[in-house]
Scaffold this active site. Sequence first.
Site, PDB file in Angstrom:
ATOM      1  N   GLY A  98      -5.272 -73.202  15.836  1.00 29.84           N
ATOM      2  CA  GLY A  98      -5.565 -74.440  15.104  1.00 29.84           C
ATOM      3  C   GLY A  98      -4.294 -75.217  14.794  1.00 29.84           C
ATOM      4  N   THR A 149      -3.284 -65.224  15.940  1.00 27.51           N
ATOM      5  CA  THR A 149      -4.125 -64.047  16.195  1.00 27.51           C
ATOM      6  C   THR A 149      -4.661 -64.044  17.622  1.00 27.51           C
ATOM      7  OG1 THR A 149      -4.791 -64.009  13.877  1.00 27.51           O
ATOM      8  CG2 THR A 149      -6.172 -62.785  15.413  1.00 27.51           C
ATOM      9  N   CYS A 150      -5.186 -65.158  18.077  1.00 27.91           N
ATOM     10  CA  CYS A 150      -5.845 -65.188  19.387  1.00 27.91           C
ATOM     11  C   CYS A 150      -4.913 -64.705  20.497  1.00 27.91           C
ATOM     12  CB  CYS A 150      -6.340 -66.598  19.687  1.00 27.91           C
ATOM     13  SG  CYS A 150      -6.971 -66.770  21.360  1.00 27.91           S
ATOM     14  N   CYS A 164      -7.963 -62.270  20.684  1.00 22.87           N
ATOM     15  CA  CYS A 164      -8.793 -62.526  21.879  1.00 22.87           C
ATOM     16  C   CYS A 164      -8.145 -62.118  23.200  1.00 22.87           C
ATOM     17  CB  CYS A 164      -9.128 -64.007  21.978  1.00 22.87           C
ATOM     18  SG  CYS A 164      -9.512 -64.797  20.422  1.00 22.87           S
ATOM     19  N   LYS A 181      -7.001 -58.362  23.573  1.00 24.51           N
ATOM     20  CA  LYS A 181      -8.263 -57.589  23.510  1.00 24.51           C
ATOM     21  C   LYS A 181      -9.016 -57.677  24.840  1.00 24.51           C
ATOM     22  CE  LYS A 181     -11.806 -59.537  22.923  1.00 24.51           C
ATOM     23  NZ  LYS A 181     -12.331 -60.120  21.723  1.00 24.51           N
ATOM     24  N   TYR A 204       3.212 -71.553  24.737  1.00 21.56           N
ATOM     25  CA  TYR A 204       2.798 -72.221  23.495  1.00 21.56           C
ATOM     26  C   TYR A 204       3.985 -72.947  22.880  1.00 21.56           C
ATOM     27  CZ  TYR A 204      -2.029 -71.004  22.367  1.00 21.56           C
ATOM     28  OH  TYR A 204      -3.387 -70.957  22.320  1.00 21.56           O
ATOM     29  N   TYR A 206     -17.660 -57.630  15.163  1.00 19.59           N
ATOM     30  CA  TYR A 206     -17.104 -57.877  16.493  1.00 19.59           C
ATOM     31  C   TYR A 206     -16.009 -56.862  16.837  1.00 19.59           C
ATOM     32  CZ  TYR A 206     -18.909 -62.763  16.704  1.00 19.59           C
ATOM     33  OH  TYR A 206     -19.671 -63.893  16.757  1.00 19.59           O
ATOM     34  N   GLU A 258     -16.114 -54.030  19.745  1.00 19.32           N
ATOM     35  CA  GLU A 258     -15.298 -54.244  20.943  1.00 19.32           C
ATOM     36  C   GLU A 258     -14.340 -53.075  21.156  1.00 19.32           C
ATOM     37  OE1 GLU A 258     -15.501 -59.116  21.133  1.00 19.32           O
ATOM     38  OE2 GLU A 258     -13.685 -58.212  20.352  1.00 19.32           O
ATOM     39  N   ARG A 277     -21.789 -48.854   7.728  1.00 17.89           N
ATOM     40  CA  ARG A 277     -22.517 -48.646   6.475  1.00 17.89           C
ATOM     41  C   ARG A 277     -23.966 -49.128   6.499  1.00 17.89           C
ATOM     42  NH1 ARG A 277     -19.709 -53.131   2.461  1.00 17.89           N
ATOM     43  NH2 ARG A 277     -20.201 -54.972   3.683  1.00 17.89           N
ATOM     44  N   ASP A 301      -9.310 -69.897  10.624  1.00 20.37           N
ATOM     45  CA  ASP A 301      -9.794 -68.725   9.900  1.00 20.37           C
ATOM     46  C   ASP A 301      -9.488 -68.762   8.409  1.00 20.37           C
ATOM     47  OD1 ASP A 301     -10.706 -67.779  12.290  1.00 20.37           O
ATOM     48  OD2 ASP A 301      -9.139 -66.255  12.549  1.00 20.37           O
ATOM     49  N   THR A 325     -11.646 -68.851  17.720  1.00 17.31           N
ATOM     50  CA  THR A 325     -10.548 -69.685  18.212  1.00 17.31           C
ATOM     51  C   THR A 325     -10.990 -71.102  18.600  1.00 17.31           C
ATOM     52  OG1 THR A 325      -9.324 -67.767  18.954  1.00 17.31           O
ATOM     53  CG2 THR A 325      -8.800 -69.846  20.048  1.00 17.31           C
ATOM     54  N   ALA A 357     -19.510 -64.491  21.700  1.00 12.09           N
ATOM     55  CA  ALA A 357     -19.763 -63.271  22.480  1.00 12.09           C
ATOM     56  C   ALA A 357     -19.046 -62.102  21.856  1.00 12.09           C
ATOM     57  CB  ALA A 357     -19.284 -63.450  23.917  1.00 12.09           C
ATOM     58  N   HIS A 385     -30.463 -67.737  43.007  1.00 10.68           N
ATOM     59  CA  HIS A 385     -30.823 -66.358  43.333  1.00 10.68           C
ATOM     60  C   HIS A 385     -29.809 -65.724  44.264  1.00 10.68           C
ATOM     61  CE1 HIS A 385     -33.678 -63.095  43.813  1.00 10.68           C
ATOM     62  NE2 HIS A 385     -33.545 -63.173  45.125  1.00 10.68           N
ATOM     63  N   GLU A 395     -30.637 -66.417  36.475  1.00  7.86           N
ATOM     64  CA  GLU A 395     -31.881 -67.066  36.923  1.00  7.86           C
ATOM     65  C   GLU A 395     -33.058 -66.671  36.044  1.00  7.86           C
ATOM     66  OE1 GLU A 395     -33.724 -65.751  40.711  1.00  7.86           O
ATOM     67  OE2 GLU A 395     -32.219 -64.167  40.741  1.00  7.86           O
TER      68      GLU A 395
HETATM   69  P1  NDP Z   1     -16.861 -58.934  10.728  1.00  5.30           P
HETATM   70  O1  NDP Z   1     -16.917 -59.742   9.497  1.00  5.30           O
HETATM   71  O2  NDP Z   1     -17.467 -59.433  11.967  1.00  5.30           O
HETATM   72  O3  NDP Z   1     -17.451 -57.499  10.452  1.00  5.30           O
HETATM   73  C1  NDP Z   1     -17.012 -56.707   9.406  1.00  5.30           C
HETATM   74  C2  NDP Z   1     -17.791 -55.431   9.428  1.00  5.30           C
HETATM   75  O4  NDP Z   1     -17.260 -54.547   8.461  1.00  5.30           O
HETATM   76  C3  NDP Z   1     -19.259 -55.638   9.095  1.00  5.30           C
HETATM   77  O5  NDP Z   1     -20.006 -54.782   9.907  1.00  5.30           O
HETATM   78  C4  NDP Z   1     -19.335 -55.242   7.641  1.00  5.30           C
HETATM   79  O6  NDP Z   1     -20.554 -54.683   7.272  1.00  5.30           O
HETATM   80  C5  NDP Z   1     -18.283 -54.155   7.574  1.00  5.30           C
HETATM   81  N1  NDP Z   1     -17.698 -54.060   6.238  1.00  5.30           N
HETATM   82  C6  NDP Z   1     -17.268 -55.075   5.473  1.00  5.30           C
HETATM   83  N2  NDP Z   1     -16.785 -54.629   4.307  1.00  5.30           N
HETATM   84  C7  NDP Z   1     -16.907 -53.305   4.341  1.00  5.30           C
HETATM   85  C8  NDP Z   1     -16.584 -52.282   3.422  1.00  5.30           C
HETATM   86  N3  NDP Z   1     -16.053 -52.575   2.244  1.00  5.30           N
HETATM   87  N4  NDP Z   1     -16.845 -51.017   3.767  1.00  5.30           N
HETATM   88  C9  NDP Z   1     -17.405 -50.729   4.989  1.00  5.30           C
HETATM   89  N5  NDP Z   1     -17.722 -51.661   5.899  1.00  5.30           N
HETATM   90  C10 NDP Z   1     -17.472 -52.935   5.582  1.00  5.30           C
HETATM   91  O7  NDP Z   1     -15.331 -58.635  10.879  1.00  5.30           O
HETATM   92  P2  NDP Z   1     -14.410 -58.299  12.089  1.00  5.30           P
HETATM   93  O8  NDP Z   1     -13.192 -57.797  11.421  1.00  5.30           O
HETATM   94  O9  NDP Z   1     -15.068 -57.448  13.104  1.00  5.30           O
HETATM   95  O10 NDP Z   1     -14.139 -59.699  12.741  1.00  5.30           O
HETATM   96  C11 NDP Z   1     -13.726 -60.811  11.948  1.00  5.30           C
HETATM   97  C12 NDP Z   1     -14.154 -62.085  12.598  1.00  5.30           C
HETATM   98  O11 NDP Z   1     -13.318 -62.336  13.701  1.00  5.30           O
HETATM   99  C13 NDP Z   1     -15.549 -62.060  13.165  1.00  5.30           C
HETATM  100  O12 NDP Z   1     -16.503 -62.427  12.200  1.00  5.30           O
HETATM  101  C14 NDP Z   1     -15.481 -63.035  14.286  1.00  5.30           C
HETATM  102  O13 NDP Z   1     -15.828 -64.301  13.819  1.00  5.30           O
HETATM  103  C15 NDP Z   1     -14.028 -62.992  14.708  1.00  5.30           C
HETATM  104  N6  NDP Z   1     -13.897 -62.242  15.977  1.00  5.30           N
HETATM  105  C16 NDP Z   1     -14.455 -62.776  17.088  1.00  5.30           C
HETATM  106  C17 NDP Z   1     -14.382 -62.114  18.287  1.00  5.30           C
HETATM  107  C18 NDP Z   1     -15.023 -62.700  19.478  1.00  5.30           C
HETATM  108  O14 NDP Z   1     -15.288 -63.905  19.487  1.00  5.30           O
HETATM  109  N7  NDP Z   1     -15.326 -61.928  20.508  1.00  5.30           N
HETATM  110  C19 NDP Z   1     -13.696 -60.838  18.423  1.00  5.30           C
HETATM  111  C20 NDP Z   1     -13.157 -60.357  17.181  1.00  5.30           C
HETATM  112  C21 NDP Z   1     -13.264 -61.047  16.011  1.00  5.30           C
HETATM  113  P3  NDP Z   1     -21.802 -55.547   6.775  1.00  5.30           P
HETATM  114  O15 NDP Z   1     -22.347 -56.223   7.966  1.00  5.30           O
HETATM  115  O16 NDP Z   1     -22.700 -54.539   6.184  1.00  5.30           O
HETATM  116  O17 NDP Z   1     -21.252 -56.508   5.764  1.00  5.30           O
END
Ligand code: NDP
Length: 463
Positions: free
Chosen positions: A16, A42-43, A48, A51, A100, A185, A189, A206, A310, A318, A348, A443, A448
């Site tokens: 950003g 981060t990206c 991204c 990863k 960059y 995510y 991943e 959890r 973020d 991103t 995704a 096809h 499809e």
């Molecule tokens: P997320 O917010 O996606 O997920 C966090 C996870 O941790 C959830 O499952 C949540 O559970 C759990 N959690 C949260 N607090 C606690 C706790 N205190 N104890 C135990 N479990 C907990 O976070 P990420 O870190 O995976 O990713 C952050 C963001 O980064 C994503 O939301 C996404 O937008 C972005 N991202 C995008 C990617 C992509 O586009 N491919 C790849 C990686 C990141 P619950 O659901 O129960 O709250």
Amino acid sequence: MSRHDYDLFVIGGGSGGVRAARMAALAGAKVALAEEYRMGGTCVIRGCIPKKLMVYASQFSENFLDAPGYGWTIPGTPSFDWPTLIANKDKEIARLEGLYTKNVQAAGVTIFSDRAVFEDEHTLLLLNAQKKVTAEKILIATGNRPTREMGTTHIIPGGDLCITSNEVFHLKEMPKRVLVAGGGYIALEFAHIFHGLGAHVSLVYRGEKPLRGFDNDMRDALVDSMSARGLDVMLGCEFTKVEKRGDCLHAETNKGGVIECDQILLAIGRQPNTDALHVEKAGVELGMKGEVVVDEYSRTSAPHIYAVGDVTNRLQLTPVAIHEAMCFVETAFKNNPTRPDHEHVASAVFTTPELSVVGMSEEKALGTGHSIDVYKSTFRPLLHTLGGRAVRTSMKMVVDAKTDKVLGVHIFGDHAAEIVQLAAVALRMGATKRDFDRTVALHPTAAEELVTMRTKSYSKSPG
Ligand code: NDP
């Protein structure tokens, strides 16, 4: 002539911040940017891009296993070398970081490799240089970082023995047994990356099923697929304590068991990078999670200070940060107030296979008052017929029953993200199910299926 050193000062050199700095400079503004770590954010540096390179690495193992079905003989047993992957990945990241930096400088932006904190509403202090600079407008684009707070409010005993997605890119050795905490995510991943690279992986989450907010059918398909692949998925489970015993880590869970492993990856969410930024000195309001509170134009409570990406805890993606940055430049430097559009953003999860989505889940559509028609399809991808792998692709379309508009497209399968990107164009244009139906299929592809799903699976109404 401005009475400040710069027309715009950007704090943070991620997706950003970099886009905003470049575009504002190209629009004629005098711009500076401070980045305390590495350009790219981060990206590029620890998200991204590295990863996805690791996802590619992890997918070779299945290809080697499936190749004999197509007549290939793989001499010997393929082996994987973690240090080679990490070194090659680091080289590519350094190359991108250089690009960059070059692009930002070529646009005429001054880069400070330093940490900038607020002194007052127009003044920033560069901490290493101990130099003050002033700017007419300021953009906060400091991103976020992995949180370590587990349980409900506290850091669990031994939590510092765990790694986060910052450290995972720099491990010296590949862990043989990995425990991943979280159900978002990042957790999913990396669970798939380590599994594909040959580790034994346990996912501790959890809740009832991972990926809260995603369509329930897709969440189920993902959990089934993980179990079929041999990942341990432990649901309704949390750590209570982590200990080091010899070379191993021992994690105690709320279910009374102890899991022995080599690394524990905490992927339990991310927190905005606003602490120690002293935004209060500039009258910038923070939200409950420390995020910068912004209006629909990304403007903070101080009218000349904006925030994108973020750090605002809107959609943590991103391309969304980049889009917000472009809108910010239109609003603040081109006299063209532009709101970022947070609808129809495709996303995704790069598991194997991928889970990708645009638009509403069945649950969200019903929850927002839509009567819906649902179309579903599950099939064995052609690739895996000769390869012999027992995997299924799942697709789902959620359609507004009254207007026939497609509200959501969900795919769990190979190349889902590539397909959903284009479905996003259709949804953005307001495509109806009939538009999909009258599109001739390409096809043989998996995509499809989206234009040949003619039989309604069921209809539902809210309540
Ligand atoms: P997320 O917010 O996606 O997920 C966090 C996870 O941790 C959830 O499952 C949540 O559970 C759990 N959690 C949260 N607090 C606690 C706790 N205190 N104890 C135990 N479990 C907990 O976070 P990420 O870190 O995976 O990713 C952050 C963001 O980064 C994503 O939301 C996404 O937008 C972005 N991202 C995008 C990617 C992509 O586009 N491919 C790849 C990686 C990141 P619950 O659901 O129960 O709250």
